[in-house]
Structure formats: C-alpha cells, structure tokens
Design a protein around this motif. Structure first.
Motif, PDB file in Angstrom:
ATOM      1  N   ASP A 181      -7.897  -8.369  -6.665  1.00 52.07           N
ATOM      2  CA  ASP A 181      -8.935  -9.274  -7.154  1.00 52.07           C
ATOM      3  C   ASP A 181      -8.643  -9.736  -8.580  1.00 52.07           C
ATOM      4  O   ASP A 181      -8.762 -10.918  -8.886  1.00 52.07           O
ATOM      5  CB  ASP A 181     -10.294  -8.575  -7.109  1.00 52.07           C
ATOM      6  N   LEU A 182      -8.259  -8.805  -9.457  1.00 53.23           N
ATOM      7  CA  LEU A 182      -7.981  -9.151 -10.851  1.00 53.23           C
ATOM      8  C   LEU A 182      -6.514  -8.912 -11.186  1.00 53.23           C
ATOM      9  O   LEU A 182      -5.853  -8.076 -10.572  1.00 53.23           O
ATOM     10  CB  LEU A 182      -8.853  -8.310 -11.793  1.00 53.23           C
ATOM     11  N   ASP A 183      -6.022  -9.640 -12.174  1.00 50.16           N
ATOM     12  CA  ASP A 183      -4.645  -9.463 -12.626  1.00 50.16           C
ATOM     13  C   ASP A 183      -4.520  -8.350 -13.655  1.00 50.16           C
ATOM     14  O   ASP A 183      -3.480  -7.706 -13.764  1.00 50.16           O
ATOM     15  CB  ASP A 183      -4.108 -10.768 -13.243  1.00 50.16           C
ATOM     16  N   ARG A 184      -5.564  -8.125 -14.433  1.00 47.66           N
ATOM     17  CA  ARG A 184      -5.543  -7.109 -15.478  1.00 47.66           C
ATOM     18  C   ARG A 184      -6.918  -6.466 -15.592  1.00 47.66           C
ATOM     19  O   ARG A 184      -7.941  -7.123 -15.390  1.00 47.66           O
ATOM     20  CB  ARG A 184      -5.161  -7.718 -16.838  1.00 47.66           C
ATOM     21  N   VAL A 185      -6.923  -5.169 -15.907  1.00 49.18           N
ATOM     22  CA  VAL A 185      -8.183  -4.465 -16.157  1.00 49.18           C
ATOM     23  C   VAL A 185      -8.040  -3.633 -17.423  1.00 49.18           C
ATOM     24  O   VAL A 185      -6.958  -3.119 -17.722  1.00 49.18           O
ATOM     25  CB  VAL A 185      -8.573  -3.542 -14.976  1.00 49.18           C
ATOM     26  N   PRO A 186      -9.115  -3.487 -18.195  1.00 49.35           N
ATOM     27  CA  PRO A 186      -9.054  -2.647 -19.393  1.00 49.35           C
ATOM     28  C   PRO A 186      -9.086  -1.174 -19.012  1.00 49.35           C
ATOM     29  O   PRO A 186      -9.646  -0.793 -17.993  1.00 49.35           O
ATOM     30  CB  PRO A 186     -10.327  -3.041 -20.155  1.00 49.35           C
ATOM     31  N   THR A 187      -8.460  -0.354 -19.844  1.00 53.23           N
ATOM     32  CA  THR A 187      -8.495   1.089 -19.627  1.00 53.23           C
ATOM     33  C   THR A 187      -9.027   1.752 -20.903  1.00 53.23           C
ATOM     34  O   THR A 187     -10.201   1.642 -21.187  1.00 53.23           O
ATOM     35  CB  THR A 187      -7.102   1.634 -19.248  1.00 53.23           C
ATOM     36  N   MET A 201      -1.525  -0.408 -11.260  1.00 50.85           N
ATOM     37  CA  MET A 201      -0.984   0.614 -12.150  1.00 50.85           C
ATOM     38  C   MET A 201      -2.079   1.581 -12.569  1.00 50.85           C
ATOM     39  O   MET A 201      -1.896   2.809 -12.579  1.00 50.85           O
ATOM     40  CB  MET A 201      -0.366  -0.051 -13.384  1.00 50.85           C
ATOM     41  N   ALA A 202      -3.253   1.046 -12.911  1.00 53.05           N
ATOM     42  CA  ALA A 202      -4.373   1.893 -13.308  1.00 53.05           C
ATOM     43  C   ALA A 202      -4.836   2.754 -12.147  1.00 53.05           C
ATOM     44  O   ALA A 202      -5.192   3.927 -12.314  1.00 53.05           O
ATOM     45  CB  ALA A 202      -5.532   1.025 -13.816  1.00 53.05           C
ATOM     46  N   TRP A 203      -4.830   2.186 -10.940  1.00 53.74           N
ATOM     47  CA  TRP A 203      -5.236   2.917  -9.730  1.00 53.74           C
ATOM     48  C   TRP A 203      -4.313   4.100  -9.502  1.00 53.74           C
ATOM     49  O   TRP A 203      -4.755   5.225  -9.253  1.00 53.74           O
ATOM     50  CB  TRP A 203      -5.201   1.963  -8.539  1.00 53.74           C
ATOM     51  N   LYS A 204      -2.998   3.859  -9.575  1.00 58.50           N
ATOM     52  CA  LYS A 204      -2.021   4.912  -9.317  1.00 58.50           C
ATOM     53  C   LYS A 204      -2.123   6.028 -10.356  1.00 58.50           C
ATOM     54  O   LYS A 204      -1.970   7.211 -10.034  1.00 58.50           O
ATOM     55  CB  LYS A 204      -0.610   4.324  -9.280  1.00 58.50           C
ATOM     56  N   SER A 205      -2.406   5.649 -11.580  1.00 56.07           N
ATOM     57  CA  SER A 205      -2.585   6.659 -12.616  1.00 56.07           C
ATOM     58  C   SER A 205      -3.838   7.478 -12.367  1.00 56.07           C
ATOM     59  O   SER A 205      -3.840   8.706 -12.506  1.00 56.07           O
ATOM     60  CB  SER A 205      -2.656   5.991 -13.996  1.00 56.07           C
ATOM     61  N   ALA A 206      -4.923   6.816 -11.953  1.00 52.67           N
ATOM     62  CA  ALA A 206      -6.195   7.506 -11.709  1.00 52.67           C
ATOM     63  C   ALA A 206      -6.108   8.469 -10.531  1.00 52.67           C
ATOM     64  O   ALA A 206      -6.772   9.510 -10.525  1.00 52.67           O
ATOM     65  CB  ALA A 206      -7.301   6.479 -11.466  1.00 52.67           C
ATOM     66  N   THR A 207      -5.299   8.137  -9.531  1.00 54.95           N
ATOM     67  CA  THR A 207      -5.190   8.981  -8.340  1.00 54.95           C
ATOM     68  C   THR A 207      -4.089  10.026  -8.465  1.00 54.95           C
ATOM     69  O   THR A 207      -3.892  10.827  -7.552  1.00 54.95           O
ATOM     70  CB  THR A 207      -4.915   8.128  -7.097  1.00 54.95           C
ATOM     71  N   GLY A 208      -3.363  10.026  -9.580  1.00 50.12           N
ATOM     72  CA  GLY A 208      -2.314  11.013  -9.769  1.00 50.12           C
ATOM     73  C   GLY A 208      -0.983  10.630  -9.172  1.00 50.12           C
ATOM     74  O   GLY A 208      -0.044  11.423  -9.181  1.00 50.12           O
ATOM     75  N   ALA A 209      -0.887   9.410  -8.649  1.00 55.72           N
ATOM     76  CA  ALA A 209       0.377   8.959  -8.064  1.00 55.72           C
ATOM     77  C   ALA A 209       1.408   8.632  -9.130  1.00 55.72           C
ATOM     78  O   ALA A 209       2.612   8.689  -8.886  1.00 55.72           O
ATOM     79  CB  ALA A 209       0.143   7.727  -7.186  1.00 55.72           C
ATOM     80  N   GLU A 210       0.947   8.284 -10.320  1.00 59.68           N
ATOM     81  CA  GLU A 210       1.822   7.970 -11.448  1.00 59.68           C
ATOM     82  C   GLU A 210       1.269   8.655 -12.693  1.00 59.68           C
ATOM     83  O   GLU A 210       0.062   8.858 -12.814  1.00 59.68           O
ATOM     84  CB  GLU A 210       1.893   6.459 -11.690  1.00 59.68           C
ATOM     85  N   PRO A 211       2.152   9.028 -13.638  1.00 59.29           N
ATOM     86  CA  PRO A 211       1.666   9.649 -14.872  1.00 59.29           C
ATOM     87  C   PRO A 211       0.923   8.638 -15.735  1.00 59.29           C
ATOM     88  O   PRO A 211       1.028   7.425 -15.509  1.00 59.29           O
ATOM     89  CB  PRO A 211       2.959  10.116 -15.554  1.00 59.29           C
ATOM     90  N   PRO A 212       0.157   9.107 -16.728  1.00 60.31           N
ATOM     91  CA  PRO A 212      -0.545   8.178 -17.620  1.00 60.31           C
ATOM     92  C   PRO A 212       0.452   7.280 -18.340  1.00 60.31           C
ATOM     93  O   PRO A 212       1.534   7.732 -18.734  1.00 60.31           O
ATOM     94  CB  PRO A 212      -1.274   9.109 -18.599  1.00 60.31           C
ATOM     95  N   VAL A 213       0.096   6.024 -18.478  1.00 59.93           N
ATOM     96  CA  VAL A 213       1.023   5.056 -19.064  1.00 59.93           C
ATOM     97  C   VAL A 213       0.451   4.461 -20.337  1.00 59.93           C
ATOM     98  O   VAL A 213      -0.766   4.465 -20.570  1.00 59.93           O
ATOM     99  CB  VAL A 213       1.352   3.922 -18.075  1.00 59.93           C
ATOM    100  N   ARG A 214       1.346   3.968 -21.163  1.00 61.80           N
ATOM    101  CA  ARG A 214       0.998   3.154 -22.323  1.00 61.80           C
ATOM    102  C   ARG A 214       1.742   1.837 -22.157  1.00 61.80           C
ATOM    103  O   ARG A 214       2.601   1.700 -21.278  1.00 61.80           O
ATOM    104  CB  ARG A 214       1.417   3.847 -23.630  1.00 61.80           C
ATOM    105  N   MET A 215       1.436   0.879 -23.006  1.00 63.35           N
ATOM    106  CA  MET A 215       2.064  -0.429 -22.881  1.00 63.35           C
ATOM    107  C   MET A 215       2.827  -0.766 -24.161  1.00 63.35           C
ATOM    108  O   MET A 215       2.308  -0.645 -25.268  1.00 63.35           O
ATOM    109  CB  MET A 215       1.010  -1.507 -22.615  1.00 63.35           C
TER     110      MET A 215
END
Length: 245
Positions: free
Chosen positions: A87-93, A104-118
C-alpha cells in the motif's frame, strides 16, 4: 503525511473501516463489543484525523492495547496496520531514522531480518550499535540471541500444519474404505516424516530452554513414540474433557 507510526495506523484504520462500509459510530460499537468502550466516536475521530496540538503533536496516539482491538475489529493482521505492505512505499519507524519500505520494517518486526538503520544514501545496513554503553552488546548480537525461538516455532508450525493436512486426507480415505490404497500408504509415510521433524524441532527447543507448545494427547503420544525426545515427559499435552471434569 506520515510523521509517525500512529499516522500510518490512522490512515489504515480509516481505509479498512471504509472497506468494510463502517461509519465511525459502527466501528466504535465493534470496539465496545470487544471490551474497548473508550474507543468512542470522538476517540476514533482524533485517531483517524491526526488532530495536532499547538506544538504539532498528535492529540491522540494509538496504544498497543488499542491496536490489538482495532486489528480484531477490522479483521486485519495487526502488523498490516503498522507496516502496510503493498500500500505504501515508505513507513516511519524510530524517530531519528528516515522512513523505510514496509516490507523491510515488517521483516524486522517479525524477526526475519535484524534491526536496520539507513545510510544517508538510503541504503539499509544492520544496526551494530551497542546497547547501554561501549561495553554492552551490539543490537545485532542481542537480536541473534533472542530470535531463535521465532525461527523454531515457525518451522514447528509448518511441520505441524503439513502433518495435520496429511492426517486429514488419510482419515478421509479410511472413512471411504480406501485405507489400503497407494495414496493412503504414501500419506502414512508423509505423516510419519512430519512427526519425526516435529520431534527433532521439539528436542532442539528443549535443549535451548524454549517453552514448548501443547499438543492434544494423541499427537503428543505419537511425537514421543518417535523415540527422539530425550525428556519425553517434558512435552505438555492439552487436557482432555475427562481431565477437565
């Protein structure tokens, strides 16, 4: 404009409310039926419109408790209200970071990916900053230490689902007097395979000190009968009706 996760949630609540053809009054009634009668028409209006005070802050944020209720009331996966993939291209974290792709935020929240920075160029990187000072663990180390249960539970859930599917088909074949068919024989092997994999995963969870899920007595017994559990008595089983009485 999405200045915060609450702004995204507000937009998604409004979107899904309208998708279901609900007015705010009707959504408030749904929330009240779920035990959240404080989510009134006025509260929902403030949430959806994102009304700001004189300092530019939202008058009404969304609590975790309310997010649970809204997701249930709108029949939407909870995380989809925060990270609307597709639905959206970008979301705030977090406040100090630029918005990221919902996936990317979804995968981080579910533990599929480690926390990320930009990076300043918009490229993501694993967050290796330390927690609690220079001698503390890095966020990547801390993440790796706790994410194992998620991985094991997902694998166990997948194997359990496949075992149940095979068992359901096998039961049907037995009911229609085809229990000796080639398909039934194959399904017994498939079912045994998934039970074995479930037992292996449960043994790993035991070794890792991870709390085990409960199974119905028959399934628990069949997992134990694989002979792969070092401590079979530790596998919890759901109570039967006789045990409840």
């Amino acid at each position: 404009m999405h200045n915060s996760p609450s702004d995204v949630i507000a937009e998604q609540v409004r979107k899904h409310r309208k998708r279901l053809g609900l007015t705010r009054e009707q959504l408030a009634e749904e929330c009240a039926r779920l035990g959240a009668d404080h989510l009134t028409f006025a509260a929902l209006t403030n949430i959806e419109t994102g009304r700001r005070d004189r300092d530019g802050r939202r008058r009404r944020e969304v609590t975790v408790d309310e997010l649970e209720v809204l997701a249930h009331a709108l029949a939407v996966p909870l995380l989809l209200l925060i990270f609307p993939v597709g639905d959206l291209d970008r979301v705030p974290t977090i406040p100090l970071e630029p918005a990221v792709h919902p996936r990317m935020a979804w995968k981080s929240a579910t533990g599929a990916e480690p926390p990320v920075r930009m990076h300043s160029d918009g490229k993501p990187y694993a967050d290796r900053s330390t927690i609690g000072g220079p001698n503390g663990p890095t966020r990547l180390e801390a993440w790796r230490a706790v994410v194992r249960p998620i991985e094991l539970y997902q694998q166990l859930s997948d194997e359990t689902d496949l075992m149940i599917k095979a068992n359901g088909r096998l039961t049907h074949l037995e009911q229609v007097k085809q229990g000796d068919s080639t398909e039934a024989q194959h399904l017994r092997k498939v079912r045994e395979h998934h039970l074995t994999e479930m037992a292996r995963l449960i043994e790993t969870m035991m070794d890792s000190g991870i709390r085990l899920p409960s199974y119905d007595p028959q399934t628990a017994r069949e997992i134990i009968e694989t002979g792969l559990l070092t401590h079979p008595d530790a596998l919890p089983s759901l109570p039967t009706f006789a045990e409840d009485a």
